[in-house]
Scaffold this motif. Sequence first.
Motif, short mmCIF file in Angstrom:
data_model
loop_
_atom_site.label_atom_id
_atom_site.label_comp_id
_atom_site.label_asym_id
_atom_site.label_seq_id
_atom_site.Cartn_x
_atom_site.Cartn_y
_atom_site.Cartn_z
N ASP A 1 0.81 -1.22 0.00
CA ASP A 1 0.00 0.00 0.00
C ASP A 1 0.84 1.27 0.00
O ASP A 1 0.50 2.25 -0.65
N ALA A 2 1.96 1.26 0.73
CA ALA A 2 2.80 2.47 0.82
C ALA A 2 3.34 2.85 -0.56
O ALA A 2 3.37 4.03 -0.91
N LYS A 3 3.75 1.87 -1.33
CA LYS A 3 4.29 2.14 -2.67
C LYS A 3 3.18 2.68 -3.59
O LYS A 3 3.41 3.63 -4.35
N VAL A 4 1.99 2.12 -3.50
CA VAL A 4 0.87 2.59 -4.32
C VAL A 4 0.48 4.01 -3.90
O VAL A 4 0.21 4.86 -4.74
N ARG A 5 0.46 4.28 -2.60
CA ARG A 5 0.14 5.64 -2.13
C ARG A 5 1.18 6.66 -2.62
O ARG A 5 0.82 7.78 -2.98
N GLU A 6 2.45 6.28 -2.62
CA GLU A 6 3.50 7.19 -3.11
C GLU A 6 3.30 7.47 -4.60
O GLU A 6 3.40 8.61 -5.05
N LEU A 7 3.02 6.43 -5.37
CA LEU A 7 2.75 6.62 -6.80
C LEU A 7 1.52 7.51 -7.00
O LEU A 7 1.53 8.42 -7.84
N THR A 8 0.50 7.29 -6.21
CA THR A 8 -0.72 8.10 -6.27
C THR A 8 -0.40 9.57 -6.02
O THR A 8 -0.86 10.46 -6.74
N ARG A 9 0.39 9.83 -4.99
CA ARG A 9 0.76 11.21 -4.64
C ARG A 9 1.56 11.84 -5.77
O ARG A 9 1.27 12.96 -6.20
N LEU A 10 2.57 11.14 -6.28
CA LEU A 10 3.41 11.70 -7.33
C LEU A 10 2.63 11.95 -8.62
O LEU A 10 2.77 13.02 -9.23
#
Length: 163
Positions: A125-134
């Motif tokens: 989830d953390a990696k997906v959230r970071e991609l979402t933010r970027l």
Amino acid sequence: MGPTLKTCGELLRPLRALMALKQVALQRGHFADQVPYAAAGLLTELVHRGECRASDLAHHRIVDASVVSRQLGQLEQAGLITRRPDPADRRVSLLRATPDGERAVAELERRKAEWIASALASWDDAKVRELTRLLGDAMDDIRRHTINEGICPAGPGTREGTR
């Protein structure tokens, strides 16, 4: 200072691939049910924004008003949106998704999320959230730059209202 042209050029490759995946999903019929594919994004925008004018949708999606008009006609004919006169200017309509339109968007969003979850099963989830933010930050800046520059989606260097 900003990124170099070389770095931005490198970004184009995964962006092109992302857009190609959208086409693959369309061709495989992943998201084409009761919502005409071309109008699905507009309906989704209307559900998330709430009641608004067609010109506001066109401006936010950075498309020509004629494109929005055709798509709104499809959505209205399918019973997914309604129109009512704008009390501030009765020459203009306010658009709103119907309950059927809201359900169609919810189903479409669920199916897309399932498709992405399956494809990114090895991500946390953390990696997906970071991609979402970027991606969100990048799209906000690109949209703002495009709107502020008055760039018309018809082609590079053209300005809205100069066709």
